[in-house]
Design a protein around this motif. Structure first.
Motif, PDB file in Angstrom:
ATOM      1  N   TYR A 365      -8.225  18.133  23.845  1.00  7.77           N
ATOM      2  CA  TYR A 365      -8.352  17.048  22.862  1.00  7.77           C
ATOM      3  C   TYR A 365      -9.721  16.381  22.832  1.00  7.77           C
ATOM      4  CZ  TYR A 365      -3.561  17.059  21.152  1.00  7.77           C
ATOM      5  OH  TYR A 365      -2.387  17.401  20.524  1.00  7.77           O
TER       6      TYR A 365
ATOM      7  N   ALA C 217      -7.257  12.553  14.610  1.00 11.85           N
ATOM      8  CA  ALA C 217      -6.518  12.935  13.401  1.00 11.85           C
ATOM      9  C   ALA C 217      -5.715  14.197  13.685  1.00 11.85           C
ATOM     10  CB  ALA C 217      -7.496  13.189  12.254  1.00 11.85           C
ATOM     11  N   GLY C 218      -4.579  14.350  13.004  1.00 14.96           N
ATOM     12  CA  GLY C 218      -3.811  15.589  13.120  1.00 14.96           C
ATOM     13  C   GLY C 218      -2.591  15.514  14.017  1.00 14.96           C
ATOM     14  N   ILE C 219      -2.228  14.325  14.499  1.00 16.23           N
ATOM     15  CA  ILE C 219      -1.077  14.204  15.409  1.00 16.23           C
ATOM     16  C   ILE C 219       0.164  13.781  14.615  1.00 16.23           C
ATOM     17  CG2 ILE C 219      -0.175  13.063  17.477  1.00 16.23           C
ATOM     18  CD1 ILE C 219      -2.612  15.041  17.831  1.00 16.23           C
ATOM     19  N   GLY C 220       1.254  14.444  14.856  1.00 18.47           N
ATOM     20  CA  GLY C 220       2.500  14.220  14.112  1.00 18.47           C
ATOM     21  C   GLY C 220       2.901  15.533  13.477  1.00 18.47           C
ATOM     22  N   ILE C 286       1.230  12.252   9.635  1.00 19.07           N
ATOM     23  CA  ILE C 286       0.221  12.791  10.557  1.00 19.07           C
ATOM     24  C   ILE C 286      -0.914  11.784  10.668  1.00 19.07           C
ATOM     25  CG2 ILE C 286      -1.398  14.702  10.908  1.00 19.07           C
ATOM     26  CD1 ILE C 286       0.542  16.453   9.227  1.00 19.07           C
ATOM     27  N   SER C 287      -1.401  11.556  11.882  1.00 19.58           N
ATOM     28  CA  SER C 287      -2.466  10.569  12.086  1.00 19.58           C
ATOM     29  C   SER C 287      -3.716  10.975  11.318  1.00 19.58           C
ATOM     30  CB  SER C 287      -2.793  10.443  13.576  1.00 19.58           C
ATOM     31  OG  SER C 287      -3.273  11.672  14.078  1.00 19.58           O
ATOM     32  N   LEU C 349       4.044  13.573  21.056  1.00 18.36           N
ATOM     33  CA  LEU C 349       3.508  14.282  19.887  1.00 18.36           C
ATOM     34  C   LEU C 349       2.157  14.924  20.174  1.00 18.36           C
ATOM     35  CD1 LEU C 349       4.707  12.052  16.938  1.00 18.36           C
ATOM     36  CD2 LEU C 349       5.314  14.433  17.392  1.00 18.36           C
ATOM     37  N   LEU C 350       1.369  14.328  21.047  1.00 15.38           N
ATOM     38  CA  LEU C 350       0.112  14.975  21.440  1.00 15.38           C
ATOM     39  C   LEU C 350       0.405  16.314  22.118  1.00 15.38           C
ATOM     40  CD1 LEU C 350      -1.830  11.919  22.893  1.00 15.38           C
ATOM     41  CD2 LEU C 350      -2.704  13.408  21.078  1.00 15.38           C
ATOM     42  N   GLY C 353       1.798  18.853  19.653  1.00 17.59           N
ATOM     43  CA  GLY C 353       0.779  19.295  18.701  1.00 17.59           C
ATOM     44  C   GLY C 353      -0.181  20.341  19.234  1.00 17.59           C
TER      45      GLY C 353
ATOM     46  N   LYS D 114      -4.911  18.791  10.907  1.00 17.30           N
ATOM     47  CA  LYS D 114      -3.949  19.337  11.873  1.00 17.30           C
ATOM     48  C   LYS D 114      -4.002  20.853  11.942  1.00 17.30           C
ATOM     49  CE  LYS D 114       0.909  19.171  13.177  1.00 17.30           C
ATOM     50  NZ  LYS D 114       0.678  18.453  14.436  1.00 17.30           N
TER      51      LYS D 114
END
Lengths: 367, 367, 367, 367
Positions: A365, C217-220, C286-287, C349-350, C353, D114
């Protein structure tokens, strides 16, 4: 864990009966960016089809797959992949007779006991056609494993008491044998054995062996999420499987610790390897970097043409002779189902295992 | 499904290492109103203890359980039941030596491969002490099954190549045999076999068989939630189990369909039964009302005192002689672990199965 | 998803009643190698304690945590972390009276309806003490987030109708206010408001706001695994929460699209940002790299000292005056519970993902 | 819990993008014996269709559902129900332009962040068409609830700042209003408000309220499986929902305990009821037998025709005007989606709750 949904991060939901509109699967959790086309799936489904040999049902099934979602411009999008195979060759009239009685060795009675009634056409959900969803999902998993250098190969190890000999098995032989037996002499003997069974209107069982190569060490979770536990459970979820073993398996029961333990040594390249593989590539439920070796015992096809005694729904004892088109032996077609179950299990644990170490999570990350 | 949490409606979370503060389990989903006291749990934990025989580690472990939650005025409340067993007899100094190398047949190497390091004291989480949480949860499951007239009995079926004979096995013999072998002649022979192994500083494997009686027909879910699939997976999740079979198991591979199929008949009382039980009480993944029969193959204890070759963390090949207190054979103590895993599996599926039919759901909620 | 177990890859199992032996949690899926000591957990548990202010129960609770497993030589091992807080200050006699009747606004009646009886001592499992397990698990999650540069801060945004003003809130003020209100003028007014409620033997509700900064960005996950959906569900799982909103929340209902949409722009550093944050940092579940903003509405403490009408188990209408030691307002102590629920949700979720993209999976496993 | 699979005992797997071959859902865990035909599903899907009003997209979507499995002779079989709706009206060329930039208020940017790329045609998986799978699954859940006397009704409570008045709302009005607002005066005012927004090339938000009647007391699980927690999470999983509240909701924050607590009393029939319903029918996460009341706040449709600033994939700031066919307000069509999410949540918890009490389990299995 119950029902028709399997997996945690690579989750598959299979559906369909032998004589409904079709069968299929939804794969949720397939990563984005994987090249995928219908041919990739079809390749595996074709291995499951009856084929041209006399050791399989003479039914002609097309089993053409359609990808309905989750793929865009030739690549997976990360969203669910829905795959559909329409049922085209089913003749419901073939099965109307069995609606009223319980076939020995089949799930007719237990479905009635559970649900109060059943879709009696060709076994419904307990039919072998149910495995089409598994194979389609397995094909997606195989594509993922291919990217990671992991390879899964299964074959018929044994039919009746005819067992392939370690020294005679050649991977290249698998597709040369109509029974997918990589020891071609044993394959020929097994053909004869099967011909006799067929003449006697009977069927045969056997064993499928599955080898997973290229596995990184460290895959599998402790306690209940062990790689061998999930592989074993998922193999037994295939209809007709009555037993499963990993590495030395049941033979381990008769060995002493000094015989069964695998000594570690250093390869010239400085890697830690084992001299033997009683462990079947798994120690404490976690892959050790060696080949994974797993075997599944299949019972003989329960659909046999010779007369059998049973009972009907009215509670009368009757004698029946099953008609229709049935495989006298299931292993040659089940080889790809075993591969599929191995593939979905391994992919799921590979994904689950990505969060095992905080240093690797940081790397993931923060870089 | 991965990790240390198991089950859908009867969910257990086990925790603990052999040399930490303790081991335990949280059971979520136990119904309210079940009479439960610490003695109920202790009874099963005591069966897991080394005991007084020479075929078990001379370690003295108290293994006293405390119920920390979920029970009020002698009955379960429906909320999580947390159970704790403190580690009292662990001597960490015994194990300091093994920190640096990988014991053959153990999970030392794979834990390091997975996590980057490990709690090396006595196996940590991969120690046999991990099963205490399973047995405690299994004891709760057993109490539930007792209410429903379902009984689970496991025993040592085989040690080395000494197999109990069907006709000589008596349930009453199990606790009479120091090896929990219900054929007392075989038990005596196995004692001799084990004595020899111990003299040779070696260990032995074997097979545990588990019988579930009183099962209603209709339990188990189609496809992935099959009763046999979950039983098999959960058995293999027990450390040292390398194979599992249901009913005729691997022997089914050598049978023909006419031999392996179980004919149905009507009992005088008007019930549908099977004449034989190749199925092991399960057809299509669903219980058929007959006894469930499952067997698990255990590898010989990997901790042996004779010298073995291995490698250390520095990548050097070394020879080691494992010290400490180890069981030369694991089955007698594992019998109760097998029973526990069977119990939690069956209870979970019994609960899951309550919503299989709309008529029964209506009855449940509208009467 | 039901019961006391939460999460997929970072899975927590909480347990315990207010007046049993203790309360606790097992965390399964914490990565190995994370520095963790009891002080890290205690820091958050101390924020949950009643403290010295008059706006909290005068009960003295020690709430000392013990880590029972999963940590070795100061670092997590990757195996389950079991944490225990013993109940020391509980006086069961305080509660004997309420066994027989149903307190308004409490779960007494619904627990009886569900389970047939209940542990009536201080609310049992529905007591606020249940949140200790959440906070302990949240503390572990916070340590993980710290490693990834993600920070979670919650505070009391509103008590009664006294709302902190955006321009007056300073993070440094949170701990200066006995009510954890970062607008100190509003805090003072709220103190007066509360003093009046207490004089009237009544209680007050309010709103907690929670900000998550440093989110990539991109989490969820799409559809049901949306970041906002899981945050919202997990917030409402906190007893007393009656509503939740993300970003512009209920105010969005009155806005037009042109007002509520957040325009994207490029930062000088070449990053994509939004000019406003109606989205609360989440688009399509999504974040988006912006701060996550979430608010939870808390009902006023139902335990009030003024007389209330209710019914008892015999079905008689009665008037009761609740005794004992109760918080007139719950938000100051609930702030850390909100942070904990945010932390466990985000960590899960991290981890989930990490398998979203095949290129990153290849990188992870093949480098 | 992540991704496109939801539920524990009534498990739904939705799939499909707006411009792929179709959208659909697999329902696993539907009990056997439920009468079900395509018309039952179609009835709910038709409520989701744009309809004839000017407040919805002029797109004509057929949205005809086909049941592919799990139903035999008009009744569910207990096996997975696969439902398919083909995409027929999608014109991909409409969307080619938006491939290169990020629409404000949409998930374009976050999907790219994502997954590295996205199916840009009409929103792909984040399109409103994704809800078709939810509605189809919800229709099955509704059929189950019907059998149990449970009824779910949702309607538009608010558009902009126009809120239906409690005393003017009539259930019979819902379908009379083109906006599904049961206060017809407010509905007329909202029509005018919307006409203005449309003239301004803008859009509007609002609130949907959902009432569940006939709920038995005792449904919902403690701690994380609370009925309100799961309802809230599942509501927020609907795209465009930014907030949710149960019972008194955010208004509870401004009330005192004596105002917000609901007093219990005895009905003449000897039942325990509450005089008021601040609780929204849920206490401690468990249904109290009263109506469940839940509200969801919807943001205004982000697709507006007036020019907006944003950035493209090359990192350039641009101005865009979204074209195509979009709903200026989403609530009228989302009403049935809210009902569907409520239905699947309640059914799942009803099934889960069947194993809460040992006496009822005994009754179930031993009678």
């Amino acid at each position: 864990m119950a029902g028709s949904v399997l997996g945690e991060r690579f989750k598959i939901s299979t559906w369909g009966e032998s004589h409904g509109a079709g069968v299929g699967v939804v794969v949720d959790g397939c990563p984005a960016g994987l090249p995928l086309k219908e041919e990739d799936i079809q390749f595996f489904l074709d291995k499951r089809k009856p084929g041209e040999t006399k050791y399989a049902t003479p039914r002609r099934e097309e089993d053409k797959v359609t990808i309905l979602s989750g793929v865009f411009e030739g690549k997976t999008t990360g969203t669910p992949i829905s795959m559909l195979v329409e049922n085209t060759s089913q003749k419901s009239k073939d099965y109307s007779e069995i609606a009223g009685y319980y076939r020995p060795g089949h799930a007719d009675y237990t479905f009635d006991a559970k649900y109060g009634f059943r879709d009696y056409r060709g076994g419904g959900r307990s039919s072998g056609r149910e495995t089409i969803g598994r194979v389609a999902a397995g094909a997606v998993a195989m594509k993922i494993l291919e990217q990671l250098g992991i390879r899964i190969t299964a074959y018929t190890k044994q039919i009746g008491n005819l067992v392939c000999r370690e020294e005679k098995m050649q991977p290249g032989n698998i597709e040369k044998s109509p029974l997918r037996m990589p020891d071609l002499e044993r394959s020929a003997e097994a053909e004869e054995y099967l011909s006799n069974k067929m003449k006697e209107h009977d069927s045969a069982g056997g064993v499928i062996e599955c080898i997973i190569t290229g596995m990184p060490a460290g895959i599998g979770e402790p306690v209940f999420g062990k790689l061998d536990a999930l592989l074993a459970g998922n193999m037994v979820s295939i209809g007709a499987v009555k037993g499963v073993e990993i590495g030395s398996g049941f033979a381990a029961a008769e060995k002493s610790g000094s015989e069964n333990n695998d000594e570690f040594y250093m390869t010239p390249a400085g890697e830690i390897h084992k001299r033997t593989n009683s462990a079947g590539g798994i120690l404490g439920g976690i892959s050790d970097g060696d080949d994974i070796v797993i075997r599944a015992a299949f019972k003989p096809t329960p659909s046999i043409f010779r007369p059998q005694k049973t009972v009907n729904k009215k509670g009368e004892e009757i004698e029946v002779s099953i008609k229709g088109r049935h495989d006298p032996v299931i292993m040659p077609r089940a080889v790809v189902v075993v591969e599929a179950m191995a593939a979905v299990t391994v992919v799921d644990l590979l994904f689950v295992g990505m969060s095992s170490r905080i240093d690797r999570i940081k790397e993931f990350y923060m870089d």
